[in-house]
Design an enzyme around this catalytic site. Structure first.
Site, short mmCIF file in Angstrom:
data_model
loop_
_atom_site.label_atom_id
_atom_site.label_comp_id
_atom_site.label_asym_id
_atom_site.label_seq_id
_atom_site.Cartn_x
_atom_site.Cartn_y
_atom_site.Cartn_z
N ASP A 42 11.78 -16.87 -32.21
CA ASP A 42 12.45 -17.58 -31.26
C ASP A 42 12.87 -18.74 -32.14
O ASP A 42 11.81 -19.46 -32.53
CB ASP A 42 11.72 -18.00 -30.20
CG ASP A 42 12.11 -19.16 -29.12
OD1 ASP A 42 13.33 -19.15 -29.18
OD2 ASP A 42 11.38 -20.00 -28.79
N GLU A 58 16.15 -14.42 -30.86
CA GLU A 58 17.05 -15.07 -29.72
C GLU A 58 18.34 -15.66 -30.26
O GLU A 58 18.30 -16.47 -31.14
CB GLU A 58 15.97 -16.00 -29.10
CG GLU A 58 16.58 -16.58 -27.75
CD GLU A 58 15.66 -17.42 -27.13
OE1 GLU A 58 15.97 -18.53 -26.65
OE2 GLU A 58 14.31 -16.79 -26.83
N ASP A 73 6.25 -21.30 -27.67
CA ASP A 73 7.32 -20.87 -28.48
C ASP A 73 6.63 -19.70 -29.04
O ASP A 73 7.54 -18.65 -29.57
CB ASP A 73 7.52 -21.85 -29.56
CG ASP A 73 8.20 -23.05 -29.03
OD1 ASP A 73 9.29 -22.98 -28.98
OD2 ASP A 73 7.36 -24.02 -28.83
#
Length: 192
Positions: A15, A75, A148
């Site tokens: 991410d 992502e 996260d």
């Protein structure tokens, strides 16, 4: 007992972020997924954007060299109200992708909504809902300090689920196995 012909695959999920980059690694053995590691790379003490990008590159390469993943799932940046934030996220994603390409690792990109849908069944799920589902799915108790970390793990699990549901090597529209493939697929983007 593992069958001799059951393939194993290690997936690194990232991410991307310029303040905190989340990551997670899973090992897929047939239909079984197990947690290898998850964590964050913090960059709030760096005030120079280029130094943050350097840290993202170096940490991604270190994760690849340490865990030897077979692929990277990442992502995609999403469009928000602030175009500058999206630009910085795009740079962070690009640097992580370049790190994987430098090690000839396959890359697949997923939209945030697709990841949430894959993990929770709801494309509008909260970070907390995604984290809770992953804890249940992968049987880990510790709660990461930063969501996260579970977001990075969610990308890896999403990638595993795509393979299982489609039976194919990748489950997204974009997948690259090196610079040659990227250049071939993006000829119109190359400046001569």
């Amino acid at each position: 007992m593992q069958q001799a012909n059951t393939k194993e695959r290690i997936i690194l999920g990232i991410d991307p972020g310029t303040a905190v980059m989340g990551y997670g690694l899973v090992k897929e053995t047939g239909p079984k997924i197990e947690l290898i590691a998850l964590g964050v790379v913090k960059m709030e003490k760096l005030d120079d954007h280029m130094l943050k990008l350097q840290r993202i590159f170096e940490k991604t390469v270190a994760l690849i060299d340490n865990y030897k993943p077979d692929c990277l799932a990442i992502e995609a940046p999403f469009y928000g109200k602030n175009i500058q934030v999206m630009l910085k996220l795009g740079r962070a994603q690009g640097v992580a992708m370049a790190a994987a390409l430098s090690r000839s690792i396959d890359i697949t990109e997923y939209a945030p909504r697709k990841i949430k849908q894959s993990i929770t069944g709801n494309g509008n799920a909260t970070k907390e809902q995604v984290a809770a589902m992953l804890q249940n799915l992968l049987s880990f108790k510790e709660t990461p300090d930063f969501l996260d970390a579970t977001d990075g793990l969610a990308v890896a699990v999403c990638h595993s689920f795509q393979r299982m549901s489609t039976g194919s090597k990748t489950g997204s529209k974009k997948s690259y196995s090196g610079w040659d493939t990227f250049v071939k697929d993006n000829v119109k983007r190359i400046v001569k």
